[in-house]
Design a protein around this motif. Structure first.
Motif, PDB file in Angstrom:
ATOM      1  N   SER A  32      92.987 101.039 -34.921  1.00  0.00           N
ATOM      2  CA  SER A  32      93.696 101.409 -33.690  1.00  0.00           C
ATOM      3  C   SER A  32      95.176 101.524 -34.022  1.00  0.00           C
ATOM      4  CB  SER A  32      93.487 100.366 -32.590  1.00  0.00           C
ATOM      5  OG  SER A  32      94.311 100.646 -31.472  1.00  0.00           O
ATOM      6  N   ASN A  33      95.795 102.606 -33.580  1.00  0.00           N
ATOM      7  CA  ASN A  33      97.206 102.801 -33.864  1.00  0.00           C
ATOM      8  C   ASN A  33      98.058 102.742 -32.595  1.00  0.00           C
ATOM      9  OD1 ASN A  33      96.188 105.151 -32.825  1.00  0.00           O
ATOM     10  ND2 ASN A  33      96.590 106.389 -34.644  1.00  0.00           N
ATOM     11  N   THR A  34      97.525 102.145 -31.534  1.00  0.00           N
ATOM     12  CA  THR A  34      98.294 102.053 -30.293  1.00  0.00           C
ATOM     13  C   THR A  34      98.816 100.648 -30.020  1.00  0.00           C
ATOM     14  OG1 THR A  34      96.332 101.575 -28.966  1.00  0.00           O
ATOM     15  CG2 THR A  34      96.961 103.900 -29.212  1.00  0.00           C
ATOM     16  N   GLY A  35      98.114  99.625 -30.480  1.00  0.00           N
ATOM     17  CA  GLY A  35      98.540  98.261 -30.188  1.00  0.00           C
ATOM     18  C   GLY A  35      98.321  97.891 -28.735  1.00  0.00           C
ATOM     19  N   LYS A  68      81.151  92.846 -25.874  1.00  0.00           N
ATOM     20  CA  LYS A  68      81.789  94.150 -26.022  1.00  0.00           C
ATOM     21  C   LYS A  68      83.248  94.048 -25.586  1.00  0.00           C
ATOM     22  CE  LYS A  68      77.552  96.556 -24.535  1.00  0.00           C
ATOM     23  NZ  LYS A  68      76.841  95.413 -23.994  1.00  0.00           N
ATOM     24  N   PHE A  69      84.078  94.944 -26.134  1.00  0.00           N
ATOM     25  CA  PHE A  69      85.427  95.094 -25.597  1.00  0.00           C
ATOM     26  C   PHE A  69      85.901  96.535 -25.763  1.00  0.00           C
ATOM     27  CE2 PHE A  69      86.354  93.655 -29.970  1.00  0.00           C
ATOM     28  CZ  PHE A  69      87.316  94.582 -30.377  1.00  0.00           C
ATOM     29  N   MET A  70      86.831  96.919 -24.887  1.00  0.00           N
ATOM     30  CA  MET A  70      87.414  98.257 -24.923  1.00  0.00           C
ATOM     31  C   MET A  70      88.829  98.179 -25.473  1.00  0.00           C
ATOM     32  SD  MET A  70      86.125 100.186 -21.468  1.00  0.00           S
ATOM     33  CE  MET A  70      87.033  99.092 -20.397  1.00  0.00           C
ATOM     34  N   PHE A  71      89.228  99.238 -26.173  1.00  0.00           N
ATOM     35  CA  PHE A  71      90.578  99.349 -26.696  1.00  0.00           C
ATOM     36  C   PHE A  71      90.922 100.823 -26.829  1.00  0.00           C
ATOM     37  CE2 PHE A  71      87.756  99.393 -30.306  1.00  0.00           C
ATOM     38  CZ  PHE A  71      88.314 100.280 -31.218  1.00  0.00           C
ATOM     39  N   THR A  72      92.162 101.118 -27.159  1.00  0.00           N
ATOM     40  CA  THR A  72      92.568 102.513 -27.303  1.00  0.00           C
ATOM     41  C   THR A  72      93.024 102.813 -28.720  1.00  0.00           C
ATOM     42  OG1 THR A  72      94.853 102.014 -26.647  1.00  0.00           O
ATOM     43  CG2 THR A  72      93.326 102.674 -24.883  1.00  0.00           C
TER      44      THR A  72
END
Length: 197
Positions: A152-155, A166-170
């Motif tokens: 992930s490159n958004t932090g 489960k988890f969500m991220f961007t």
């Protein structure tokens, strides 16, 4: 929210940098700069009568506290002081303070593993953090000592499912029309990551 006036919880001379509240609303953890130019972690109950240093970090900077949902542990980012006052602080690493037995340790033994912005799973067993140098979200399971890495490159923040599986991220991906943000779903039970949006 019941119509009572707001009340001060921390002493007037204490400069609060940020804070996190326990899920039961009984206490708050907040970082405060100390006289050594480090940052300590303080604790105060909902009554506001007992604000005191919880963790003396000395010359180090202890910030971004995250209280486990069961109230048993505090995850936080810690930047070690430089070898001399004119040298910069070290890169942030994730530490966990156990409120029951007082142990206080880095999550990852490898000092090359960086991290900030810790977040807990609902079961209080898994902690995520962002490694901005490697562009990765890292997850550590305290019960099993398993580690997982998600590019992930958004932090950005991590949002967990209620069952902690489960988890969500961007992240951001280059497409034909330019850069666009994706919402990703990490399923720990399947060891799989998919794009939702």
């Amino acid at each position: 929210l019941n119509g009572e006036p707001a009340q001060r919880l921390t002493p007037e001379g204490v400069k609060v940098i940020s804070f996190d509240a326990s899920s039961d609303g009984e206490f708050i953890i907040f970082p405060v700069a100390n006289e050594q130019k480090g940052i300590d972690l303080w604790r105060v109950s909902r009554s506001g009568t007992d604000a005191a240093i919880l963790l003396d970090c000395g010359l180090d900077r202890c910030t971004m506290p995250a209280i486990a949902p069961n109230g048993s542990r505090i995850a936080y980012s810690r930047e070690a002081a430089g070898p001399s006052p004119d040298l910069p602080f070290g890169s942030p690493r994730i530490w966990v303070l156990d409120l029951q037995n007082g142990s206080n340790n880095a999550v990852y033994a490898d000092q090359q593993v960086l991290g900030y912005g810790p977040a807990w799973s609902p079961d209080s067993q898994k902690v995520t953090s962002y490694d901005g140098l490697a562009d990765q979200i890292r997850m550590f399971d305290l019960a099993t000592s398993q580690q997982f890495v998600f590019p992930s490159n958004t932090g950005g923040p991590v949002t967990w499912s209620a069952d902690s599986t489960k988890f969500m991220f961007t992240d951001i991906q280059q497409g034909e029309s330019g850069l666009h943000t994706r919402v990703r779903l990490a399923d720990l039970s399947l060891n799989d990551t998919t794009t939702l949006l």
